[in-house]
Structures are given as C-alpha cells and as structure tokens.
Design a protein around this motif. Structure first.
Motif, PDB file in Angstrom:
ATOM      1  N   GLU A 168     110.573  96.383 104.145  1.00 18.53           N
ATOM      2  CA  GLU A 168     110.865  95.217 104.975  1.00 18.53           C
ATOM      3  C   GLU A 168     109.923  94.057 104.706  1.00 18.53           C
ATOM      4  N   THR A 169     108.893  94.260 103.903  1.00 14.59           N
ATOM      5  CA  THR A 169     107.979  93.161 103.587  1.00 14.59           C
ATOM      6  C   THR A 169     108.450  92.337 102.393  1.00 14.59           C
ATOM      7  N   LYS A 170     109.442  92.820 101.664  1.00  7.95           N
ATOM      8  CA  LYS A 170     109.900  92.125 100.465  1.00  7.95           C
ATOM      9  C   LYS A 170     111.114  91.261 100.771  1.00  7.95           C
ATOM     10  N   THR A 171     111.376  90.310  99.871  1.00 10.58           N
ATOM     11  CA  THR A 171     112.541  89.428 100.044  1.00 10.58           C
ATOM     12  C   THR A 171     113.827  90.217  99.919  1.00 10.58           C
ATOM     13  N   THR A 172     113.938  91.006  98.843  1.00  8.97           N
ATOM     14  CA  THR A 172     115.083  91.913  98.693  1.00  8.97           C
ATOM     15  C   THR A 172     114.676  93.258  99.257  1.00  8.97           C
ATOM     16  N   LYS A 173     115.055  93.487 100.478  1.00 11.93           N
ATOM     17  CA  LYS A 173     114.565  94.673 101.177  1.00 11.93           C
ATOM     18  C   LYS A 173     115.165  95.959 100.623  1.00 11.93           C
ATOM     19  N   LEU A 174     116.474  95.964 100.448  1.00  9.58           N
ATOM     20  CA  LEU A 174     117.169  97.188 100.052  1.00  9.58           C
ATOM     21  C   LEU A 174     117.465  97.169  98.560  1.00  9.58           C
ATOM     22  N   VAL A 175     117.002  98.200  97.862  1.00 13.07           N
ATOM     23  CA  VAL A 175     117.270  98.362  96.433  1.00 13.07           C
ATOM     24  C   VAL A 175     117.913  99.737  96.247  1.00 13.07           C
ATOM     25  N   ILE A 176     119.098  99.754  95.637  1.00 11.78           N
ATOM     26  CA  ILE A 176     119.859 100.999  95.487  1.00 11.78           C
ATOM     27  C   ILE A 176     120.179 101.233  94.011  1.00 11.78           C
ATOM     28  N   GLU A 177     119.943 102.459  93.559  1.00 12.63           N
ATOM     29  CA  GLU A 177     120.336 102.869  92.214  1.00 12.63           C
ATOM     30  C   GLU A 177     121.624 103.683  92.345  1.00 12.63           C
ATOM     31  N   ALA A 178     122.743 102.967  92.350  1.00 14.22           N
ATOM     32  CA  ALA A 178     124.037 103.580  92.671  1.00 14.22           C
ATOM     33  C   ALA A 178     124.438 104.656  91.677  1.00 14.22           C
ATOM     34  N   LYS A 179     124.013 104.529  90.422  1.00 12.98           N
ATOM     35  CA  LYS A 179     124.417 105.492  89.407  1.00 12.98           C
ATOM     36  C   LYS A 179     123.826 106.875  89.652  1.00 12.98           C
ATOM     37  N   LYS A 180     122.752 106.952  90.422  1.00 15.26           N
ATOM     38  CA  LYS A 180     122.106 108.245  90.677  1.00 15.26           C
ATOM     39  C   LYS A 180     122.735 108.981  91.858  1.00 15.26           C
ATOM     40  N   ILE A 181     123.573 108.316  92.620  1.00 16.75           N
ATOM     41  CA  ILE A 181     124.095 108.896  93.859  1.00 16.75           C
ATOM     42  C   ILE A 181     125.223 109.867  93.563  1.00 16.75           C
ATOM     43  N   VAL A 182     125.169 111.020  94.213  1.00 16.69           N
ATOM     44  CA  VAL A 182     126.271 111.982  94.209  1.00 16.69           C
ATOM     45  C   VAL A 182     126.788 112.062  95.640  1.00 16.69           C
TER      46      VAL A 182
END
Length: 856
Positions: free
Chosen positions: A496-510
């Motif tokens: 929550e301290t960063k400008t882009t709060k949420l970072v997702i690596e969608a290719k790793k998700i099952v």
C-alpha cells in the motif's frame, strides 16, 4: 444475540468497569494484594522487565456451572493448537535472542509471562486481569501497579477488543500480532492498542482490487460470526460495490456450526450462480464450512481467502483438495528466521517439566500420556520431536510467527530508546526521562508510538497514527505438487506504500479445477459493442439485459449505459458499433429505375424523330398536308424536347440541372400544348368557316397561329424567368435523424412559381380538351379533334394523379414520379395524335388520297 457480543456486553464490559472502580478504591484505601492464588496455567521467566503475553493455545474452553455459592472449578481448555504454540515459542525465541544481543538493551534482561486465552473473550479477560493484578515487590504498598508494562496479544480481533478495553483503563500498551479488524484502529475506543499485523482495511482493499482486476462482478461473501469476520466482510462488500461489482449473497457462519444452518449456507452458495466466493473467517469456522461443502459435493467455486486461513495447515489437508485447489488470498509477507527450527525442536517434557503447555503439547503431538493411565499409549519424553512432521516444526511459511517476532523487537527498540534517554532532553515535562527501574506503561506507550527501525530482514517497522503498520502482502495461490501436497505459490504482491499497489503474475496462477483461464463470475455477461445495458427490475445493477442500439445510434464500448446518436451526416452500421457516412440518394443513371426511365425517354425521343422523319418524307401526301404540316412539325419538335427534358431529372442534382429541369419541361409542354391548341382551333374553325357568310378562317392563318403559339408560350417563359430570377431551384441535402440516407434533391425555391408553371400547363390542357371535345363529332374522314380529345384526356389524367403521388413518394421516388408523368403524358400525346396518321401513311397508303380525304 451473537454469542461473542453477548459475552462481551454482559460480562466483559461490567468486569472492566468494576476493575476501574476497584483500582480507584484500592488507591485510596489499601495497597494492592491478591485475594487468592492464581489457578491459571502460565509460562514465566524472570527479568528486569517482564513482558506479558496472551496466546490462544486452545480453540475452546469448557466453562463450569456457576452456582454463586461455591468457588467455581477452574476452566478447562480443549483443542490444542500447534500453530499458536509455535507463535508462543517464537516470542520466547525472540526474547532470548534480544537478551543475548549486547547492542540492544545491554545489561537488561527481558522476562515474560505468558497465558493461554483459550480463544474465549471471557477467558482472555481473566488472563488480562491476572497480568494486571498484584503488587510489585519492594513497593511501599500504597501504589497500585501492574506486574507488566506491556502486553503482546491477543490473537483474534474479538479477544483483543475485550482485552484492549480493559488495558486501556490503565493505559497499558497492547501490541497484537494477529488482530486485524479495522475497528481496532479507532483510537478513541482503543487508545493504547497497537499491532504489527496490518489492518483488514488494507487486506480488504487488496481483495477488492483483485476482484476488479479479474473482472468479477458477481461475488459471494461468507463471514465468521465475530468482529474479524463481520468487520472485514462488511468493508469488502462496501468496497467492491463502489468499484461496480455486486454481492450475490452475504452469509454468516454461526459459532456453534449448527448443521442445518451450515447446510443452508452451502445451498445458498450453490444456487447463487456466483463462481467467486470470499470466505472471511477464522480457520475453525472455515473448516466447518468446507466440511459441509464436501458433503454437498460443492465444486467449481473459486474461493478467495482471508489472511486468517490462506496458509492454515488445518485447512490444507488432502480431504479438502478437491474443492480448495486453486484458492487464492493475501497473506502476510513470509520470512526465514535463522535458528528458529532448532529452537522449536529443543522442547522436552523432562527439561521443561514446569511448563504446563509443553506437557500438553507433547501428549497431543505423540498421541500419548506422560502419566500412567488405564487406556492409551504411554510416553516417557524420550520421543524424537524432529521425526514428526507437523505444523509446529514447519518453518517454511513463517508469517504470523514473523509478526510475533516483529512485535517483540518493536517493544525492545522502544525500551532501548527509553534507556538511551538523555536527562533534561527527555520527551516528558521539563525534559524528564522515564525511570527504567519502574517503567510506567503510559511512558512505554509513548515510545512505542515513536518506534521506527529496520530489522535484520531489511524491513521497516513503525506505527502510524492509528497504531497500524504498513501493509505488505503476498498473493498466495494453492497449487498441488506432484506428490499431492499443497504448495503456497506466491503469484503477486500488494504494497500500500507504492503507487502501483497490486502486482499480479497471472501466468503463474492455477485456478480451481486446474484451469489456466480466469474464471468468469458475473450475473450477466458483458454487453458487446453495439448494445447497451438495460437494468432488470428488482435485481442488482450487475444483472441486466443487453439491448441492441436503435438505428442511427451506436455504442463503441462494452457495457455501455447509453447509445450515442450519430452525427446528422452519419448512420450506424449493421453491428451498431460505428458511425458510417449516410448513403446519398438521388435518381441515378446507375439505378435500375434510372436506367429504365432513361431508356424510355430515349425511346420516346427516337420515336418522335422517326415520326418527324416519316412526316418529312410524306410531307406532300394529302394526309400530312391536310393536318397543317407546320404545326405537326412544331408539335413533334416540342414533344422531342419534352422527352429530352426528362433526362435533366436523372443524375446528381446540380445548380444548373435544378434550374433547367423544371423550366425546360414547363416551357416544352407549354409549347406543345400551344401548338395543339392552335391545331384544335384550326379544326374547329375549318368547319365553322364552311357556313355561308363566315370569314372566321382569316383569323387562323399561319401568321395568326404563330402569334397565338408565341403568346401562349411567352406567358410560361415569363413565369419561369421570374422564378429563376427571384427564387430559383437549388440543390438541397435532406438529412433526417430517422433515415439512413441523405436525399439529394432540388429545392423548388418557390412553391408558388412551381404551382403557377403546372397550373398554366393544366389551363392550356383543359382548354385544348374542351375545344377538342366540342369538335369530336364533326364530320370528317379523318377527325383529328377526336384524337386530340383522347390525348388531352390522357394528359389530364396523368397530371391529376401526379400530384398525390408526388407528395407521398419518398426520396428519389419523388423525382421518378415526376419523370414518369412527363414521359407518360408525352407518350400519350405522341401516340394519340401521330400514331393513327403513321398507321395510314405506312400501312394504309390507299387511304392517303385526296379523294379519301374529301369524301364524306
């Protein structure tokens, strides 16, 4: 009333209030003393400064019946929790590590006093009272003071709320490691509460952004019946609603896990149509829910987990793999704490015989008894703890343990700042520094709020104005290894301290069901381009129908609320997703209709020229000479012009064609009718002149006829000249929003002038008709008046029907009607007047004799 709330209102608040009254009375009347020795099990170690702590080492408590006549039996706690026991051991590990550190709190030994709150608000309050009770050794006996200056714990939010209300009375700082309810950030209600566990406000914000990121608009919510579950679920519902999603259902897991209610909740999940469901509850409640889901064979749901159970080993057992594989949620950042595992494995009931929790832990771990009993396995303490695989010794997912570790170090750094305080430069009135030999809780609270350090893992620890730390989470995805074990794969982060709060690596998700494609969870599918959303009455806004945009309107984005009207010169395409230029419509040579009319006009002009050629070749024959060949050629010339002026109506209207088409056909028809009028008068007067004494024919000689034709035509020329001079016809683009075409037409300029032109032609036609009608029965072998009558009858019929057809015809058909009227009337005149003559000249030459012409 909810069980936890009932206990809190009916028991905890009155007890806290009574404690306040008692403490004030004790201050005034007598020194603090224990009424009776404590019966609560405790783990303690002496030190210069003693830290209090509360851990829910058991999942429930069995309360004895209160008769209010005898001393109640000690409470019995059940359901030993290995995970919480590891947290407690992590606290002891951190304290011993600090005591060995020569740079942090040198020459000061930290002690501890740890109680089991048994996951019960009432029991948690008992242990808090126990921590605050008694009298310090060496005191004068007149000052009431707690045994500990700070308390670490408790675990659950509901438990911490109860303890915080009580400790707040004494301004004793409380640092929680697992209480995440956003309500605890209220400093008016919990003035001395801090935590190293991030607030649920940030976790819920991360979950809401996760829902928005994957486009889920139909989400179910299930919450535990406590402050943690209800508070977190309510904030989540509010956030996702503001982001445009809808809550398909909101259910509460009862604390007693009633089978009927649990079954109803599972059926509600199954019938809701939601593919994504958030479960915001503690691991005990979650396990009960999923056990019921297994009974109903509830599959195909993508579960979103709260931090409380996303890495809970009690849920990740093989029995739940079929429904929980692919589950996703946010967890506290993990850390690898060196030397923690050997420290955990050091325990032995022989070496720690005075520790009541180690004895219970050993018996639960090895399913044996350290005492001789009639039934069950017997153990003697020689068992090898390292040989047993359990959540206690598993240090691969140190998350809450790490939070406990940070809580201890936060207190240590606050104490270190107190020790380093320079006299006369202290933070208290007069520059005073705290007395470290007798630490006041409110002084330690001040330093705790100011603590700010970077630990050995490179992470900063500090508290904001609400006593909350910075929120950093790992996005965890449950994936099964080839051996069938759950792996907590990190597939993203939230900071929550960063400008882009949420970072997702969608290719790793099952995803659930071993899918790689993102599941769809919507009440209604997105409206494609060219449609708009129409809300269903009595349904949430996420439930809607997709309505095709009306003609002339478009929507070039999905889920459009309204369709946009195209500009006046544009129209919507068939898909209604783009505006394209409107088709320009006019009577073109390329149209089938235009080609037909062109062919008919050329055929008529050719027929007229052929007739003129026949008459020219047979100009010396009696039939041609008897019918005034000069007028016949003039009529044929005007008819030829009538056929040709029809061509000016075909093609794209321009300034010259608009002016030419109406004036040309008006003058040509006027010339034609003037000649017919002259011919009709000649026929009529020819018979009148045979009467004795009549000299009428002298007024109808060729010069007089030419003058008559000229005068009649000059009137039409004058009308057309005034028309062109004052308000000439001009091209005009007729555009309406209801039509997909732009009609290119000639604006009349002056309706009155157009009416005068047609009216004058009609007047001449009517006069010709009347005169021809009167002469139709005159005796003659070839009565031309009869044929003129027929021609005028056809002419008048055509132009009378022309008016309503012209007014009611749309677009280019208006022009086509006008061209048809010109051609039809021209063909009528040509055929009625000249066809019989051509028939005699070409096919019956025997009748084309002077004798036959003169015969009666």
């Amino acid at each position: 009333m909810q069980w936890s709330l009932c206990v809190y209102v009916c028991v905890c608040v009155p007890v806290a209030f009574l404690c306040t009254l008692i403490s004030s009375q004790l201050l005034q009347q007598q020194p603090c003393r224990l009424i009776h020795p404590s019966s609560l099990p405790v783990v303690a170690d002496e030190g210069n400064i003693t830290l209090g702590a509360l851990f829910s080492l058991h999942d429930a408590v069995l309360e004895s019946q209160w008769t209010f006549s005898t001393q109640p039996e000690p409470a019995q706690c059940t359901g030993f929790n290995f995970r919480t026991f590891r947290w407690m051991q992590t606290m002891i590990f951190a304290i011993e590590k600090i005591n060995r550190d020569t740079r942090l709190l040198p020459n000061i030994k930290l002690g501890y006093k740890i109680y089991d709150s048994c996951s019960s608000p009432l029991h948690a309050l008992r242990t808090a009272v126990e921590l605050m009770g008694g009298r310090e050794e060496g005191s004068s006996g007149t000052e009431c003071q707690g045994k500990v200056p700070v308390v670490i714990g408790d675990g659950g939010s509901t438990l911490s709320m109860v303890v915080a209300h009580f400790l707040g009375v004494f301004q004793v700082p409380q640092v929680s490691y697992f209480s995440s309810c956003a309500c605890l950030s209220n400093k008016k209600a919990f003035s001395s509460f801090l935590r190293t566990m991030p607030s649920d406000f940030f976790q819920v914000d991360a979950l809401a952004q996760l829902v928005q990121h994957f486009g889920w608009t139909w989400v179910g919510t299930v919450a535990g019946d406590d402050a943690y579950g209800r508070g977190g679920a309510q904030i989540f519902n509010d956030k996702v609603t503001k982001l445009g999603a809808c809550i398909a259902f909101y259910e509460i897991i009862p604390k007693n896990h009633a089978p009927a209610e649990m079954s109803r909740i599972v059926k509600r999940i199954s019938g809701s149509g939601a593919r994504v469901v958030l479960v915001f509850a503690l691991e005990q409640d979650v396990k009960a829910l999923f056990s019921e889901a297994l009974k109903h064979n509830l599959t195909g749901i993508q579960w979103l987990a709260s931090e409380a159970w996303i890495t809970a080993a009690v849920i990740s057992t093989p029995e739940f793999h079929s429904i929980l594989q692919g589950s996703m949620g946010f967890a506290i950042r993990r850390a690898d704490i060196p030397e923690l595992r050997p420290f955990l494995l050091r325990l032995n009931p022989t070496a720690y015989s005075d520790d009541p929790f180690v004895l219970q832990f050993w018996e639960e771990m090895f399913k044996c008894s350290l005492h001789n009993r009639s039934s069950g396995a017997i153990c003697n303490g020689s068992e090898n703890l390292a040989s047993v695989q359990s959540i206690y010794s598993d240090v691969s997912q140190l998350r809450i343990s790490y939070i406990v570790y940070k809580a201890v170090y936060a207190i240590a750094y606050a104490l270190n700042d107190m020790v380093k305080c320079v006299p006369e430069r202290g933070p208290f009135p007069g520059g005073a520094c705290p007395d470290t030999r007798s630490i006041k809780p409110w002084q330690l609270l001040y330093y705790l709020k100011k603590v700010d350090f970077i630990n050995e893992f490179g992470e900063q620890t500090k508290f904001d104005e609400n006593g909350d730390p910075g929120a950093m989470y790992d996005l965890i995805n449950w994936q099964l290894s080839e051996f069938g074990e759950v792996q907590y794969a990190t597939v993203g982060t939230f900071d929550e301290t960063k400008t882009t709060k949420l970072v997702i690596e969608a290719k790793k998700i099952v995803w659930n069901g071993y899918q790689r494609q993102v599941p769809v969870s919507v009440c209604s599918s997105s409206c494609p381009l060219g449609t708009r959303k129409a809300i269903r009455p009595s349904f949430p806004v996420c439930c809607f129908d997709c309505i095709l945009c009306a003609a002339g309107e478009i929507s070039n984005q999905t889920n459009a609320i309204e369709c946009v009207t195209c500009p006046p010169e544009f129209w919507s395409n068939l898909k209604r997703d783009a505006c394209i230029p409107k088709l320009v419509e006019f009577l073109s040579y390329e149209d089938t209709m235009g080609m037909v009319l062109l062919a008919v006009a050329l055929l008529g002009s050719c027929a007229t020229l052929a007739t003129a050629l026949i008459f020219a070749c047979k100009r010396h024959t009696p039939l041609v000479r008897a019918n005034n060949s000069e007028l016949s050629f003039l009529i044929l010339s005007s008819l030829w012009l009538c056929f040709l002026c029809a061509l000016a109506f075909i093609g794209q209207p321009t300034a010259w064609s608009c002016q030419l088409r109406h004036t040309a056909f008006g003058i040509a028809f006027c010339l034609c009718l003037s000649c017919i009028l002259g011919k009709t008068l000649v026929v009529l007067m020819a018979f009148k002149a045979t009467l004795p004494g009549s000299n009428a024919m002298r007024w109808f000689r060729p010069p007089q006829l030419r003058a008559l034709i000229f005068l009649c035509t000059a009137v039409q020329i004058g009308i057309c000249g005034a028309w062109l001079g004052l308000a000439p016809p001009v091209p005009r683009r007729l555009m309406t929003r209801e039509s997909a075409r732009i009609i290119l037409m000639c604006d009349m300029g002056s309706t009155l002038a157009f009416s005068l032109v047609l009216g004058y032609i009609g007047l001449l036609a009517a006069i010709c008709f009347l005169l021809a009608f009167f002469a139709r029965k005159l005796p003659d072998n070839f009565n031309e008046a009869k044929f003129i009558t027929f021609s005028m009858l056809i002419f008048c019929a055509v132009w009378i029907t022309f008016v309503p057809a012209y007014v009611s015809s749309p677009g280019k058909y208006t022009v086509a009607v006008e061209v048809f009227a010109i051609l039809a009337s021209s063909y009528g005149l040509l055929l009625c007047i000249f066809a019989p003559k051509c028939y005699i000249i070409l096919l019956r030459p025997d009748k084309n004799t002077r004798k036959n012409m003169m015969a009666k």
